[in-house]
Design a protein around this motif. Structure first.
Motif, PDB file in Angstrom:
ATOM      1  N   LEU A 183       0.842  -1.203   0.000  1.00  0.00           N
ATOM      2  CA  LEU A 183       0.000   0.000   0.000  1.00  0.00           C
ATOM      3  C   LEU A 183       0.877   1.254   0.000  1.00  0.00           C
ATOM      4  O   LEU A 183       0.617   2.204  -0.749  1.00  0.00           O
ATOM      5  CB  LEU A 183      -0.904  -0.022   1.234  1.00  0.00           C
ATOM      6  CG  LEU A 183      -2.102   0.910   1.248  1.00  0.00           C
ATOM      7  CD1 LEU A 183      -3.147   0.464   0.240  1.00  0.00           C
ATOM      8  CD2 LEU A 183      -2.723   0.931   2.649  1.00  0.00           C
ATOM      9  N   CYS A 184       1.925   1.256   0.814  1.00  0.00           N
ATOM     10  CA  CYS A 184       2.820   2.414   0.890  1.00  0.00           C
ATOM     11  C   CYS A 184       3.591   2.624  -0.406  1.00  0.00           C
ATOM     12  O   CYS A 184       3.957   3.757  -0.733  1.00  0.00           O
ATOM     13  CB  CYS A 184       3.803   2.241   2.044  1.00  0.00           C
ATOM     14  SG  CYS A 184       3.072   2.326   3.691  1.00  0.00           S
ATOM     15  N   ARG A 185       3.848   1.562  -1.160  1.00  0.00           N
ATOM     16  CA  ARG A 185       4.600   1.676  -2.408  1.00  0.00           C
ATOM     17  C   ARG A 185       3.696   1.917  -3.606  1.00  0.00           C
ATOM     18  O   ARG A 185       4.151   1.910  -4.757  1.00  0.00           O
ATOM     19  CB  ARG A 185       5.441   0.418  -2.646  1.00  0.00           C
ATOM     20  CG  ARG A 185       6.466   0.124  -1.579  1.00  0.00           C
ATOM     21  CD  ARG A 185       7.435   1.253  -1.331  1.00  0.00           C
ATOM     22  NE  ARG A 185       8.485   1.345  -2.345  1.00  0.00           N
ATOM     23  CZ  ARG A 185       9.505   2.192  -2.286  1.00  0.00           C
ATOM     24  NH1 ARG A 185       9.599   3.042  -1.258  1.00  0.00           N
ATOM     25  NH2 ARG A 185      10.414   2.227  -3.240  1.00  0.00           N
ATOM     26  N   GLY A 186       2.422   2.157  -3.350  1.00  0.00           N
ATOM     27  CA  GLY A 186       1.515   2.561  -4.423  1.00  0.00           C
ATOM     28  C   GLY A 186       0.913   1.431  -5.224  1.00  0.00           C
ATOM     29  O   GLY A 186       0.341   1.666  -6.298  1.00  0.00           O
ATOM     30  N   VAL A 187       0.998   0.199  -4.748  1.00  0.00           N
ATOM     31  CA  VAL A 187       0.371  -0.930  -5.437  1.00  0.00           C
ATOM     32  C   VAL A 187      -1.117  -0.930  -5.113  1.00  0.00           C
ATOM     33  O   VAL A 187      -1.509  -0.875  -3.948  1.00  0.00           O
ATOM     34  CB  VAL A 187       1.008  -2.268  -5.015  1.00  0.00           C
ATOM     35  CG1 VAL A 187       0.294  -3.442  -5.669  1.00  0.00           C
ATOM     36  CG2 VAL A 187       2.489  -2.282  -5.370  1.00  0.00           C
ATOM     37  N   GLU A 188      -1.948  -0.988  -6.150  1.00  0.00           N
ATOM     38  CA  GLU A 188      -3.389  -1.005  -5.937  1.00  0.00           C
ATOM     39  C   GLU A 188      -3.802  -2.290  -5.209  1.00  0.00           C
ATOM     40  O   GLU A 188      -3.413  -3.386  -5.615  1.00  0.00           O
ATOM     41  CB  GLU A 188      -4.122  -0.920  -7.273  1.00  0.00           C
ATOM     42  CG  GLU A 188      -4.069   0.447  -7.935  1.00  0.00           C
ATOM     43  CD  GLU A 188      -4.821   1.498  -7.139  1.00  0.00           C
ATOM     44  OE1 GLU A 188      -5.811   1.134  -6.451  1.00  0.00           O
ATOM     45  OE2 GLU A 188      -4.414   2.666  -7.176  1.00  0.00           O
ATOM     46  N   PRO A 189      -4.596  -2.179  -4.149  1.00  0.00           N
ATOM     47  CA  PRO A 189      -5.007  -3.387  -3.416  1.00  0.00           C
ATOM     48  C   PRO A 189      -5.701  -4.421  -4.296  1.00  0.00           C
ATOM     49  O   PRO A 189      -5.501  -5.623  -4.115  1.00  0.00           O
ATOM     50  CB  PRO A 189      -5.949  -2.831  -2.347  1.00  0.00           C
ATOM     51  CG  PRO A 189      -5.476  -1.432  -2.121  1.00  0.00           C
ATOM     52  CD  PRO A 189      -5.037  -0.943  -3.473  1.00  0.00           C
ATOM     53  N   ALA A 190      -6.504  -3.967  -5.244  1.00  0.00           N
ATOM     54  CA  ALA A 190      -7.180  -4.923  -6.124  1.00  0.00           C
ATOM     55  C   ALA A 190      -6.177  -5.681  -6.976  1.00  0.00           C
ATOM     56  O   ALA A 190      -6.337  -6.885  -7.226  1.00  0.00           O
ATOM     57  CB  ALA A 190      -8.192  -4.198  -7.006  1.00  0.00           C
ATOM     58  N   THR A 191      -5.134  -5.004  -7.418  1.00  0.00           N
ATOM     59  CA  THR A 191      -4.084  -5.677  -8.178  1.00  0.00           C
ATOM     60  C   THR A 191      -3.391  -6.723  -7.326  1.00  0.00           C
ATOM     61  O   THR A 191      -3.097  -7.833  -7.778  1.00  0.00           O
ATOM     62  CB  THR A 191      -3.058  -4.651  -8.686  1.00  0.00           C
ATOM     63  OG1 THR A 191      -3.725  -3.669  -9.489  1.00  0.00           O
ATOM     64  CG2 THR A 191      -1.973  -5.310  -9.512  1.00  0.00           C
ATOM     65  N   LEU A 192      -3.146  -6.375  -6.084  1.00  0.00           N
ATOM     66  CA  LEU A 192      -2.538  -7.315  -5.141  1.00  0.00           C
ATOM     67  C   LEU A 192      -3.407  -8.562  -4.977  1.00  0.00           C
ATOM     68  O   LEU A 192      -2.917  -9.697  -4.995  1.00  0.00           O
ATOM     69  CB  LEU A 192      -2.348  -6.612  -3.793  1.00  0.00           C
ATOM     70  CG  LEU A 192      -1.590  -7.344  -2.701  1.00  0.00           C
ATOM     71  CD1 LEU A 192      -0.126  -7.475  -3.057  1.00  0.00           C
ATOM     72  CD2 LEU A 192      -1.747  -6.592  -1.380  1.00  0.00           C
ATOM     73  N   MET A 193      -4.700  -8.361  -4.862  1.00  0.00           N
ATOM     74  CA  MET A 193      -5.603  -9.490  -4.651  1.00  0.00           C
ATOM     75  C   MET A 193      -5.775 -10.346  -5.896  1.00  0.00           C
ATOM     76  O   MET A 193      -6.179 -11.511  -5.798  1.00  0.00           O
ATOM     77  CB  MET A 193      -6.947  -8.985  -4.137  1.00  0.00           C
ATOM     78  CG  MET A 193      -6.869  -8.439  -2.733  1.00  0.00           C
ATOM     79  SD  MET A 193      -8.473  -8.042  -2.036  1.00  0.00           S
ATOM     80  CE  MET A 193      -7.954  -7.213  -0.521  1.00  0.00           C
ATOM     81  N   GLY A 194      -5.476  -9.791  -7.059  1.00  0.00           N
ATOM     82  CA  GLY A 194      -5.544 -10.583  -8.275  1.00  0.00           C
ATOM     83  C   GLY A 194      -4.624 -11.784  -8.224  1.00  0.00           C
ATOM     84  O   GLY A 194      -4.934 -12.847  -8.784  1.00  0.00           O
ATOM     85  N   LEU A 195      -3.496 -11.633  -7.545  1.00  0.00           N
ATOM     86  CA  LEU A 195      -2.569 -12.754  -7.388  1.00  0.00           C
ATOM     87  C   LEU A 195      -3.231 -13.899  -6.630  1.00  0.00           C
ATOM     88  O   LEU A 195      -3.096 -15.077  -6.986  1.00  0.00           O
ATOM     89  CB  LEU A 195      -1.319 -12.276  -6.643  1.00  0.00           C
ATOM     90  CG  LEU A 195      -0.294 -13.342  -6.240  1.00  0.00           C
ATOM     91  CD1 LEU A 195       0.330 -13.976  -7.473  1.00  0.00           C
ATOM     92  CD2 LEU A 195       0.788 -12.731  -5.360  1.00  0.00           C
ATOM     93  N   PHE A 196      -3.995 -13.572  -5.578  1.00  0.00           N
ATOM     94  CA  PHE A 196      -4.624 -14.594  -4.745  1.00  0.00           C
ATOM     95  C   PHE A 196      -5.952 -15.078  -5.320  1.00  0.00           C
ATOM     96  O   PHE A 196      -6.488 -16.086  -4.871  1.00  0.00           O
ATOM     97  CB  PHE A 196      -4.806 -14.049  -3.326  1.00  0.00           C
ATOM     98  CG  PHE A 196      -3.502 -13.762  -2.639  1.00  0.00           C
ATOM     99  CD1 PHE A 196      -2.809 -14.775  -1.994  1.00  0.00           C
ATOM    100  CD2 PHE A 196      -2.945 -12.491  -2.668  1.00  0.00           C
ATOM    101  CE1 PHE A 196      -1.594 -14.530  -1.373  1.00  0.00           C
ATOM    102  CE2 PHE A 196      -1.723 -12.231  -2.052  1.00  0.00           C
ATOM    103  CZ  PHE A 196      -1.045 -13.249  -1.409  1.00  0.00           C
ATOM    104  N   ARG A 197      -6.455 -14.364  -6.316  1.00  0.00           N
ATOM    105  CA  ARG A 197      -7.631 -14.848  -7.055  1.00  0.00           C
ATOM    106  C   ARG A 197      -7.198 -15.760  -8.202  1.00  0.00           C
ATOM    107  O   ARG A 197      -8.010 -16.502  -8.762  1.00  0.00           O
ATOM    108  CB  ARG A 197      -8.449 -13.671  -7.584  1.00  0.00           C
ATOM    109  CG  ARG A 197      -9.807 -14.061  -8.156  1.00  0.00           C
ATOM    110  CD  ARG A 197     -10.639 -12.830  -8.457  1.00  0.00           C
ATOM    111  NE  ARG A 197     -11.855 -13.121  -9.199  1.00  0.00           N
ATOM    112  CZ  ARG A 197     -13.015 -13.476  -8.665  1.00  0.00           C
ATOM    113  NH1 ARG A 197     -13.109 -13.604  -7.352  1.00  0.00           N
ATOM    114  NH2 ARG A 197     -14.067 -13.710  -9.413  1.00  0.00           N
TER     115      ARG A 197
END
Length: 366
Positions: free
Chosen positions: A107-121
């Protein structure tokens, strides 16, 4: 020096209580001769907001996994101060290597949370550009990112490039050969890297006592570089200690090992049941050291924030999680050929051959 735990709060390992601390559990500021820190009211509010958003993001992901929207999730509940404090110490020109639980750092490095969750989806392999964010992809292979981070840092030093590397790993990963090899390489080559160990007490179901006979931070002495232990539930101490270590690295001082003593309040992953291996009273003890509540007490005591601010943060968190639910549920399934698309930076004939055979077998077009 550092964090002192009352005798009635002891849970059997005295080394929990000897880390650098700038913010007591009751919200009082403490000075430390080696890590002075001046923060404004605005900075404290920003740190609080970061931690609350991280916790709400994490809680929403757990719910989405339970509803079948994510294949798995790796909770970070309880580790918000260690992540936010250390991440906010890094500069844009630094590069961060996470393990797989560093959602607050992302979050601090500007990665969109939804993009992050795409990995786990299961719809992407990470989904963000490490160069754009200065934030490497999540690494599931335990400890391997620490060796990668050291190599990256050695490259920075060889080219004379400004910046430092911040590498995250857990107490369990400290037992891996890759991590210990990274320590040795970093020491010998004066690599500008800060090793940040989030010691959350449990390597899945194995406690610290099954990982090491000495505190993890003391291992650095055997490799010839300095180390420090910090209260990992104190966001200000994590900020000050990491900032000092990164500044030393940027200035040519070489590596530092930081051990942040914190606690994983939830399961190791959503496939884990921590009640099978740890005692409820241990969890209750660490709940009383909640990192977000600790900073909230400071904000209130110093009149840095009032009801309007806390209500605003809650609204921001509600908006974040509502958007996440929509975004995750609306993610399209990847095409069959997507798994082959990024195996190499450029087209590779062997990959193309395998892709054609696989797609033909399932009746899909190449």
């Amino acid at each position: 020096m550092g964090m002192q735990i009352d005798a009635d709060e002891s849970i059997g390992e005295s080394e929990y209580g000897d880390g650098v601390q700038l913010l007591a559990p009751d919200g009082r500021r403490r000075d430390h001769p080696d890590y002075p820190l001046r923060v404004t009211a605005e900075q404290c509010r920003a740190l609080y907001r970061d931690m609350v958003l991280t916790r709400r993001l994490d809680a929403e992901a757990v719910l989405l996994q339970r509803q079948g929207e994510l294949g798995m999730w790796i909770p970070s509940l309880g580790q918000e101060a260690a992540q936010i404090g250390s991440a906010r110490a890094a500069r844009p020109g630094d590069h961060v290597f996470p393990a797989y639980r560093e959602h607050g750092v992302a979050l601090c490095r500007g990665v969109e949370p939804a993009t992050l969750m795409g990995l786990f989806r299961g719809v992407n392999h990470g989904g963000w550009d490490p160069a754009t964010h200065g934030f490497h992809l999540y690494t599931i292979v335990i400890g391997s990112q620490v060796l990668h981070a050291t190599g990256y840092a050695m490259g920075l030093r060889k080219r004379g490039t400004e910046g430092a590397v911040l590498a995250y790993f857990g107490d369990g990963a400290a037992s891996q050969g890759d991590v210990n090899e990274a320590f040795n390489f970093a020491a010998v080559f004066d690599a500008p890297v800060v090793f940040f160990c989030q010691n959350n007490q449990w390597a899945i179901s194995e406690p610290n006592e099954r990982q090491t006979r000495v505190p993890i931070y003391q291992r650095a002495a055997g490799y010839g570089f300095p180390s420090v232990r910090v209260d990992g539930n104190d966001v200000l101490a994590c900020l000050a200690v990491t900032a000092s270590a990164l500044e030393r690295a940027r200035g040519g001082g070489g590596p530092t090992l930081v051990e942040a003593v914190t606690y994983r309040m939830g399961p190791h992953t959503t496939a884990d049941d921590p009640s099978r291996y740890r005692r409820p009273e241990e969890v209750e003890l660490w709940a009383r050291r909640d990192p977000i509540e600790r900073l909230r007490r400071l904000l209130v005591a110093e009149a840095y924030a009032g009801d309007d601010f806390f209500a605003e943060v809650r609204r921001d968190a509600d908006e974040l999680t509502a958007g996440l639910r929509v975004a995750v549920r609306g993610m399209p399934d990847p095409s069959p050929e997507a798994i082959f698309a990024h195996a190499y930076a450029e087209p590779h004939p062997l990959v193309q051959e395998h892709a054609a055979a696989a797609l033909a077998a399932i009746g899909a077009d190449a």
